[in-house]
Design an enzyme around this catalytic site. Structure first.
Site, PDB file in Angstrom:
ATOM      1  N   SER A 214       0.842  -1.190   0.000  1.00 40.55           N
ATOM      2  CA  SER A 214       0.000   0.000   0.000  1.00 40.55           C
ATOM      3  C   SER A 214       0.886   1.251   0.000  1.00 40.55           C
ATOM      4  O   SER A 214       1.682   1.434  -0.918  1.00 40.55           O
ATOM      5  CB  SER A 214      -0.964  -0.061   1.187  1.00 40.55           C
ATOM      6  OG  SER A 214      -2.021   0.840   1.034  1.00 40.55           O
ATOM      7  N   ASP A 427      -9.018  -4.445  -6.299  1.00 39.87           N
ATOM      8  CA  ASP A 427      -8.690  -3.796  -5.029  1.00 39.87           C
ATOM      9  C   ASP A 427      -9.235  -2.367  -5.049  1.00 39.87           C
ATOM     10  O   ASP A 427      -8.850  -1.568  -5.896  1.00 39.87           O
ATOM     11  CB  ASP A 427      -7.171  -3.782  -4.856  1.00 39.87           C
ATOM     12  CG  ASP A 427      -6.696  -3.037  -3.618  1.00 39.87           C
ATOM     13  OD1 ASP A 427      -7.541  -2.577  -2.829  1.00 39.87           O
ATOM     14  OD2 ASP A 427      -5.470  -2.924  -3.452  1.00 39.87           O
ATOM     15  N   HIS A 456      -7.340  -6.026  -0.748  1.00 44.43           N
ATOM     16  CA  HIS A 456      -6.160  -5.184  -0.657  1.00 44.43           C
ATOM     17  C   HIS A 456      -5.050  -5.968   0.034  1.00 44.43           C
ATOM     18  O   HIS A 456      -5.239  -6.492   1.134  1.00 44.43           O
ATOM     19  CB  HIS A 456      -6.512  -3.937   0.150  1.00 44.43           C
ATOM     20  CG  HIS A 456      -5.402  -2.949   0.300  1.00 44.43           C
ATOM     21  ND1 HIS A 456      -4.799  -2.351  -0.779  1.00 44.43           N
ATOM     22  CD2 HIS A 456      -4.795  -2.440   1.411  1.00 44.43           C
ATOM     23  CE1 HIS A 456      -3.879  -1.499  -0.353  1.00 44.43           C
ATOM     24  NE2 HIS A 456      -3.851  -1.549   0.972  1.00 44.43           N
TER      25      HIS A 456
END
Length: 496
Positions: A214, A427, A456
Site C-alpha cells: 500500500s 482492489d 487489498h
C-alpha cells in the site's frame, strides 16, 4: 536553525527524547549512527521459538538537508534469517502501509506469512517511519473534531454543509500547525526514504531490499528515485499510483463505490444467509436504512461517520464482508449497532497517531487541492452515487495546510533496477491502474496481477500460490518474469 522544542509537545508528540540538540554529522558526508539491538516494547509480538525479535533505535537528522540540526530517533526491529549463512540473501525491509502504519511489529507479523525459503534467506527489518509509533510520534490533538463521537455527517449536501465540511478541514490543519508547525515539512516520504538508507548503512548492507504494501509502495518508489544505485530487490504490493495524494484519494473514493456495488450484489445473492433481500437493490436499500437510522439516532456515539469508517475498512478485504452484512441485518432486526462497532476505539492513542501522521505525510509530499476543487469533486462523486464513502479523503486537509512543499515527491527512476509490482484486479483501496502507472516510472519492471480478486494486499496475504511463487523466485534469485504475470484469483468470498 529549527528550534528543537518550540512548544510543549513539538508536533504534539515530538518528545525531548526524540528530538535533541545534538550536532549532526558533517554536511558533506552524513554517516548513519550506530544501531544496537536489544529488547522490544510490548507492542511487538514475539515470534515462535527458537526465533526472536530484537529492537533498536537509530539517530537521524530531522532534516536530512541540514545534518547538523536537530535529530530524531527511528525505532527499528529485526528477526534474523532462520537458515544457514549459505542461504542468506541479506536484509529485507518491510513497511505495512498508511501513511501512518507502525512497522515495528510488522517484522514479526509479516514475516510469519512469508514463504519459508524467504524467511530462511532474509533478516526481516521493520521500522516505525518518522512521525509514527515510537519514531517521534505525531499527535495533532483534536484534529478539527475528527475524534468527536458521534462525528458530524461526513458527506456534505448543500452550501451550508459544504462550508461546515471545509471548516472542519481548516480546524484539522490548524490543530496540526499548533502542535508542531516547524517540523511538518520533515515528516515526509522523501525524508523517510533517506531514513531507510540510513538503516541500510547501519546494518552494513550494500543495497536495500524492500517489501512495501500500500503506502509502502509509494515509499519504495521514493527510495528508488533518491537512491537508484542502492536499490536492491523490491516488491511493491498493492501499488499507490504516482499521483498527487489528493488525486489518489479521489480515485480511491470512486473505486469504493464500485466495490460497494459488488458487495450489494454478493449480499443479495445470499438472501437466506444475510436476510438483506434477494437482489443488489434490496441489499442497498437495507444499507441505506441502516445509515439513515444511525443518522437520525446515533447509538452510544455510533453515527453515520462511524458507520462509514466501518464500511471503508470492510470493503478493502472480502473476509470482512460477512461481518458487515451480519451487522446490517442485526441493526435492522434489533436496532442494535453492536455488531457493526469496531473492536478498537477510534480515539485510541494508536489511532490518533495514525490519523495525524497520515495527514502530515500526505500534505508534506506534494501539491494541495483548493477548497473549490474539494467541493466540486464531492459534488461529482455524489452524482455517481448520492451516498459515497469519503472516509479516505485525507488529503483534503492539505487545502488549509500551513506548509506547502515546493514540489511533488519524486517517484521511480530509469536508473533503478527492475522490480515487481503486485496487485489485485479489483482492489478498491489501491486500484490496479496504479501499478501500471507506476511501472512507467520503473522501466523493465513487471506487474503480477491477481485476477478475480477483490482484496487489498496480495503477496503472502491472499494465499495464492501463483503470486507467492513468482515473488519468492524474484526475492531469492532475482528472477524477473519475461513479461507481466496474471494469476487466477479466488473470486467473491464464500459464505461462512
Amino acid at each position: 536553525m529549527i528550534r528543537t522544542v518550540r512548544r510543549a509537545a513539538l508536533l504534539c508528540a515530538l518528545t525531548a527524547v526524540a528530538v535533541t540538540a545534538a550536532p549532526g554529522p558533517p554536511a558533506l558526508a552524513v554517516k548513519a549512527s550506530a544501531l544496537h539491538f536489544g529488547g522490544c516494547p510490548d507492542s511487538v509480538p514475539a515470534p515462535p521459538t527458537p526465533e526472536r525479535v530484537e529492537c533498536g533505535r537509530l539517530s537521524v537528522p530531522l532534516d536530512w538537508d541540514r545534518p547538523r540540526g536537530p535529530r530524531i530517533e527511528i525505532a527499528v526491529s529485526r528477526v534474523r534469517a532462520s537458515g544457514p549463512a549459505a542461504e542468506r540473501r541479506g536484509a529485507l525491509l518491510v513497511n505495512p502501509g498508511g501513511p501512518g502504519g507502525s512497522g515495528l511489529p510488522y517484522a514479526v507479523t509479516k514475516r510469519a506469512k512469508l514463504p519459508e525459503r524467504v524467511r530462511r534467506a532474509y533478516d526481516v527489518i521493520g521500522f516505525d517511519p518518522r512521525g509514527v509509533g515510537r519514531s517521534a510520534p505525531a499527535d495533532c490533538g483534536r484534529m478539527g473534531g475528527l475524534f468527536g463521537s458521534p462525528g458530524p455527517e461526513p458527506v456534505p449536501v448543500g452550501p451550508v454543509a459544504e462550508r461546515a465540511y471545509l471548516g472542519s478541514l481548516r480546524g484539522l490543519a490548524d490543530d496540526c500547525a499548533a502542535g508542531g508547525g516547524d517540523v511538518l515539512p520533515y515528516l515526509s516520504t522523501e525524508q523517510t526514504a533517506r531514513d531507510m538508507d540510513a538503516i541500510r548503512e547501519a546494518l552494513g548492507e550494500r543495497r536495500t531490499n524492500f517489501l512495501g504494501v500500500s503506502y509502502g509502495t509509494y515509499l519504495g518508489a521514493a527510495y528508488a528515485a533518491r537512491f537508484p544505485r542502492r536499490t536492491g530487490r523490491m516488491v511493491l504490493d498493492s501499488v499507490v499510483g504516482p499521483w498527487d495524494w489528493y488525486d489518489f484519494d479521489v480515485i480511491q473514493s470512486r473505486a469504493l463505490l464500485r466495490q460497494r456495488d459488488t458487495f450489494f450484489e454478493w449480499a443479495g445473492s445470499h438472501a437466506d444467509r444475510f436476510g438483506l433481500g434477494g437482489s443488489a437493490a434490496d441489499a442497498r436499500r437495507a444499507y441505506v436504512r441502516v445509515r439513515a437510522g444511525l443518522d437520525a439516532r446515533p447509538e452510544q456515539g455510533f453515527g453515520p461517520s462511524e458507520f462509514d469508517r466501518v464500511v471503508y475498512r470492510a470493503l478493502g478485504r472480502t473476509e470482512r464482508w460477512a461481518g458487515l452484512a451480519d451487522g446490517l441485518r442485526s441493526y435492522l432486526r434489533d436496532g442494535n449497532a453492536a455488531a457493526l462497532r469496531p473492536a478498537d476505539a477510534f480515539d485510541s492513542a494508536e489511532s490518533r497517531n495514525y490519523e495525524a501522521a497520515n495527514r502530515i505525510v500526505k500534505c508534506a509530499d506534494g501539491p494541495a487541492p483548493t477548497p473549490r476543487r474539494i467541493v466540486a469533486d464531492i459534488r461529482r462523486t455524489r452524482r455517481l452515487d448520492e451516498r459515497p464513502v469519503l472516509t479516505g479523503m485525507e488529503a483534503s486537509a492539505c487545502a488549509y495546510w500551513h506548509h506547502r512543499p515546493g514540489r511533488p515527491t519524486p517517484l521511480g527512476s530509469s536508473q533503478a533496477p527492475a522490480m515487481l509490482l503486485v496487485g489485485s484486479a479489483h482492489d478498491p483501496v489501491t486500484p490496479i491502474e496504479g501499478a501500471y502507472e507506476m511501472r512507467r516510472r520503473l522501466p523493465g519492471s513487471r506487474v503480477i496481477r491477481l485476477d478475480d480478486d477483490y482484496s487489498h494486499g496480495v503477496f503472502a496475504s491472499r494465499g495464492n500460490g501463483c503470486v507467492d511463487e513468482a515473488v519468492s523466485a524474484y526475492l531469492m534469485d532475482g528472477h524477473m518474469p519475461a513479461s507481466d504475470v496474471r494469476c487466477s484469483g479466488p473470486g467473491l468470498p464464500t459464505v461462512p
